[in-house]
Motif scaffolding. Structure first.
Motif, PDB file in Angstrom:
ATOM      1  N   ALA A 137    -119.867  48.828   1.386  1.00  0.00           N
ATOM      2  CA  ALA A 137    -118.997  49.795   1.920  1.00  0.00           C
ATOM      3  C   ALA A 137    -118.257  51.001   0.784  1.00  0.00           C
ATOM      4  CB  ALA A 137    -117.636  49.142   2.593  1.00  0.00           C
ATOM      5  N   ASP A 138    -118.114  52.243   1.418  1.00  0.00           N
ATOM      6  CA  ASP A 138    -117.502  53.203   0.392  1.00  0.00           C
ATOM      7  C   ASP A 138    -116.253  52.483  -0.169  1.00  0.00           C
ATOM      8  OD1 ASP A 138    -116.406  55.491  -0.777  1.00  0.00           O
ATOM      9  OD2 ASP A 138    -117.633  56.780   0.542  1.00  0.00           O
ATOM     10  N   SER A 139    -116.340  52.781  -1.498  1.00  0.00           N
ATOM     11  CA  SER A 139    -114.820  52.158  -1.956  1.00  0.00           C
ATOM     12  C   SER A 139    -113.620  52.938  -1.567  1.00  0.00           C
ATOM     13  CB  SER A 139    -115.002  52.409  -3.378  1.00  0.00           C
ATOM     14  OG  SER A 139    -115.241  53.787  -3.936  1.00  0.00           O
ATOM     15  N   ARG A 140    -114.017  54.200  -1.086  1.00  0.00           N
ATOM     16  CA  ARG A 140    -112.626  55.000  -0.548  1.00  0.00           C
ATOM     17  C   ARG A 140    -112.184  54.464   0.813  1.00  0.00           C
ATOM     18  NH1 ARG A 140    -115.572  60.529  -0.972  1.00  0.00           N
ATOM     19  NH2 ARG A 140    -117.051  59.241  -0.293  1.00  0.00           N
ATOM     20  N   ASN A 141    -112.945  53.759   1.605  1.00  0.00           N
ATOM     21  CA  ASN A 141    -112.866  53.000   2.643  1.00  0.00           C
ATOM     22  C   ASN A 141    -112.506  51.532   2.644  1.00  0.00           C
ATOM     23  OD1 ASN A 141    -113.058  55.752   4.068  1.00  0.00           O
ATOM     24  ND2 ASN A 141    -115.373  55.162   4.174  1.00  0.00           N
ATOM     25  N   ARG A 142    -112.154  51.048   1.411  1.00  0.00           N
ATOM     26  CA  ARG A 142    -111.975  49.711   0.966  1.00  0.00           C
ATOM     27  C   ARG A 142    -110.613  49.563   1.646  1.00  0.00           C
ATOM     28  NH1 ARG A 142    -110.944  47.405  -4.996  1.00  0.00           N
ATOM     29  NH2 ARG A 142    -111.384  45.072  -4.394  1.00  0.00           N
ATOM     30  N   PRO A 143    -110.726  48.177   2.607  1.00  0.00           N
ATOM     31  CA  PRO A 143    -109.466  47.681   2.878  1.00  0.00           C
ATOM     32  C   PRO A 143    -108.363  47.383   1.841  1.00  0.00           C
ATOM     33  CG  PRO A 143    -111.264  46.616   3.941  1.00  0.00           C
ATOM     34  CD  PRO A 143    -111.848  47.392   2.780  1.00  0.00           C
ATOM     35  N   ARG A 144    -107.160  47.759   1.965  1.00  0.00           N
ATOM     36  CA  ARG A 144    -106.317  47.482   0.766  1.00  0.00           C
ATOM     37  C   ARG A 144    -105.631  46.364   1.001  1.00  0.00           C
ATOM     38  NH1 ARG A 144    -100.706  47.776   0.278  1.00  0.00           N
ATOM     39  NH2 ARG A 144     -99.716  48.297  -1.794  1.00  0.00           N
ATOM     40  N   ILE A 145    -106.056  45.276  -0.229  1.00  0.00           N
ATOM     41  CA  ILE A 145    -105.317  44.095  -0.325  1.00  0.00           C
ATOM     42  C   ILE A 145    -104.568  44.051  -1.700  1.00  0.00           C
ATOM     43  CG2 ILE A 145    -105.845  41.401  -0.463  1.00  0.00           C
ATOM     44  CD1 ILE A 145    -108.360  41.937   1.119  1.00  0.00           C
ATOM     45  N   ALA A 146    -103.388  43.987  -1.565  1.00  0.00           N
ATOM     46  CA  ALA A 146    -102.448  44.176  -2.924  1.00  0.00           C
ATOM     47  C   ALA A 146    -102.116  42.531  -3.181  1.00  0.00           C
ATOM     48  CB  ALA A 146    -101.356  44.937  -2.538  1.00  0.00           C
ATOM     49  N   LEU A 147    -102.384  42.489  -4.327  1.00  0.00           N
ATOM     50  CA  LEU A 147    -101.671  40.909  -4.974  1.00  0.00           C
ATOM     51  C   LEU A 147    -100.770  41.097  -6.144  1.00  0.00           C
ATOM     52  CD1 LEU A 147    -102.777  37.975  -4.600  1.00  0.00           C
ATOM     53  CD2 LEU A 147    -104.547  38.319  -6.306  1.00  0.00           C
ATOM     54  N   VAL A 148     -99.862  40.512  -5.840  1.00  0.00           N
ATOM     55  CA  VAL A 148     -98.736  41.003  -6.808  1.00  0.00           C
ATOM     56  C   VAL A 148     -98.129  39.686  -7.450  1.00  0.00           C
ATOM     57  CG1 VAL A 148     -96.419  42.024  -7.242  1.00  0.00           C
ATOM     58  CG2 VAL A 148     -98.208  42.939  -5.569  1.00  0.00           C
ATOM     59  N   TRP A 149     -98.139  39.552  -8.681  1.00  0.00           N
ATOM     60  CA  TRP A 149     -97.443  38.236  -9.513  1.00  0.00           C
ATOM     61  C   TRP A 149     -96.087  38.720 -10.125  1.00  0.00           C
ATOM     62  CZ3 TRP A 149     -97.127  33.166 -10.053  1.00  0.00           C
ATOM     63  CH2 TRP A 149     -96.561  32.652 -11.120  1.00  0.00           C
ATOM     64  N   ASN A 150     -94.874  38.213  -9.483  1.00  0.00           N
ATOM     65  CA  ASN A 150     -93.730  38.253 -10.019  1.00  0.00           C
ATOM     66  C   ASN A 150     -93.484  39.968 -10.275  1.00  0.00           C
ATOM     67  OD1 ASN A 150     -92.813  35.643 -10.061  1.00  0.00           O
ATOM     68  ND2 ASN A 150     -93.332  35.304 -12.259  1.00  0.00           N
ATOM     69  N   GLY A 151     -93.872  40.598  -9.423  1.00  0.00           N
ATOM     70  CA  GLY A 151     -93.601  41.974  -9.314  1.00  0.00           C
ATOM     71  C   GLY A 151     -94.796  42.818 -10.148  1.00  0.00           C
ATOM     72  N   GLU A 152     -95.657  42.327 -10.734  1.00  0.00           N
ATOM     73  CA  GLU A 152     -96.897  42.940 -11.335  1.00  0.00           C
ATOM     74  C   GLU A 152     -98.015  43.042 -10.657  1.00  0.00           C
ATOM     75  OE1 GLU A 152     -99.666  42.399 -15.438  1.00  0.00           O
ATOM     76  OE2 GLU A 152     -97.908  41.249 -15.033  1.00  0.00           O
ATOM     77  N   ARG A 153     -98.748  44.083 -10.261  1.00  0.00           N
ATOM     78  CA  ARG A 153     -99.855  44.248  -9.555  1.00  0.00           C
ATOM     79  C   ARG A 153    -100.998  43.506 -10.541  1.00  0.00           C
ATOM     80  NH1 ARG A 153    -101.507  48.157  -5.713  1.00  0.00           N
ATOM     81  NH2 ARG A 153    -103.687  47.331  -4.798  1.00  0.00           N
ATOM     82  N   ILE A 154    -101.809  42.675  -9.651  1.00  0.00           N
ATOM     83  CA  ILE A 154    -102.989  42.072 -10.201  1.00  0.00           C
ATOM     84  C   ILE A 154    -104.089  42.714  -9.462  1.00  0.00           C
ATOM     85  CG2 ILE A 154    -104.256  40.053 -10.472  1.00  0.00           C
ATOM     86  CD1 ILE A 154    -101.489  40.013 -11.866  1.00  0.00           C
ATOM     87  N   PRO A 155    -104.909  43.607 -10.104  1.00  0.00           N
ATOM     88  CA  PRO A 155    -106.180  44.275  -9.513  1.00  0.00           C
ATOM     89  C   PRO A 155    -107.002  43.199  -8.856  1.00  0.00           C
ATOM     90  CG  PRO A 155    -106.303  44.253 -11.861  1.00  0.00           C
ATOM     91  CD  PRO A 155    -104.810  43.650 -11.726  1.00  0.00           C
ATOM     92  N   VAL A 156    -107.740  43.673  -7.904  1.00  0.00           N
ATOM     93  CA  VAL A 156    -108.755  42.937  -7.035  1.00  0.00           C
ATOM     94  C   VAL A 156    -109.958  43.920  -7.325  1.00  0.00           C
ATOM     95  CG1 VAL A 156    -109.551  42.136  -4.803  1.00  0.00           C
ATOM     96  CG2 VAL A 156    -107.091  41.896  -5.224  1.00  0.00           C
TER      97      VAL A 156
END
Length: 306
Positions: free
Chosen positions: A258-277
């Motif tokens: 899939a095109d990265s621009r259409n990638r479903p957003r899944i946000a992973l957050v550890w104690n307020g800090e965003r962990i990149p997927v």
């Protein structure tokens, strides 16, 4: 007539939701099934890990270490990055004047840990919570999927159809709190489940009383969505494990083609800090053990692969 014991629900969950990763897959899938507009967020707020909690509580019961020294050890084990609950955890431990009080304080501190799964989908009414969410194996989505297929739609309305995703929350923690609302709702709909109540071997499933309620104003008049808050966590979570989860498991939730621009957003957050997927690159496909090439021919008969 068959009768079902309450603990059967626990057995069913442990058999069908075999790992923490599968549990997250199911909960995230449910968010996208709800047509979330901003993707799905998974937020970990953990001030004390399970291993530390178990070890420290055992020491408080053994009473072999001076109380003040043990309290200092407890304070040093807290995750300072959990800013929203760190001060509360410190106060609970500092206030303990005996080993028994310290043991109880540690239990309270551990109960502060939460995993929140958040989506901005269609949300649920109080009736939905009772007649759909609380119905294990509900056929509502299966009926919708079968209808989509029968009508020749390119994409079914839902990714899942078994009605078992709610058992995923049970895999991750002992209690579940749900806050949800539809756009047309004026207030928030609530549901509280203590999965530990199902452990009583003398109870039948109808003996566990769970009732939805409605109270509190929505964040905005047109808000819709669902927040699952899981507490009394059953696994040991730390930043390193979350990063590994992101790279080794969550990355597989997206289509490498899939095109990265259409990638479903899944946000992973550890104690307020965003962990990149990370994005699973197309190079992943080169790891296949075998491949097949061909073309599909569609004439009057059914399509076939020559």
């Amino acid at each position: 007539m068959f009768r079902v014991t309450a603990r059967t629900v626990l057995e069913l969950g442990s058999e069908l939701i075999s790992s923490d990763v599968i549990a997250f897959y199911e909960l995230i899938k449910n968010g996208f099934d709800a047509r979330t507009e901003n993707g799905v967020e998974v937020r970990f707020n953990v001030v004390l890990g399970l291993r530390s909690f178990s070890s420290l509580r055992n020491r408080s019961k053994e009473q072999e270490v001076p109380l003040e020294n043990l309290k200092e050890r407890c304070l040093s084990e807290l995750n300072s990055s959990a800013t929203t609950i760190h001060d509360q955890a410190r106060k609970l431990i500092a206030a303990a004047d005996s080993y028994d009080q310290l043991s109880k304080a540690l239990k309270e501190v551990y109960s502060l840990n939460t995993i929140r799964v958040i989506d901005t989908g269609t949300g649920m009414s109080a009736t939905d919570l009772e007649e759909k969410f609380l119905v294990i194996g509900t056929p509502s989505r299966k009926i919708a999927v079968e209808k989509s297929v029968a009508e020749g739609q390119k994409k079914p309305d839902f990714l899942g159809e078994k009605g078992l995703g709610r058992l995923s929350a049970m895999r991750l923690g002992g209690t579940l709190s749900i806050e949800t609302a539809r756009k047309k709702d004026r207030k928030i709909n609530h549901l509280q489940i203590d999965w530990r109540a199902f452990e009583d071997v003398n109870k039948m499933i109808e003996d566990i009383y769970i009732k939805a309620s409605t109270s509190g104003t929505k964040p905005s008049p047109d808000y819709s969505g669902t927040v699952l808050t899981i507490s009394e966590l059953t696994s040991d979570w730390n930043e390193g494990r979350i990063k590994q989860l992101a790279a080794a498991d969550f990355a597989f939730l997206t289509n490498p083609l899939a095109d990265s621009r259409n990638r479903p957003r899944i946000a992973l957050v550890w104690n307020g800090e965003r962990i990149p997927v990370p994005m699973l690159g197309k190079s992943f496909l080169k790891l296949a053990h075998a491949s097949i090439w061909g073309h599909i021919r569609s004439e009057k008969a059914d399509p076939n692969l020559p």
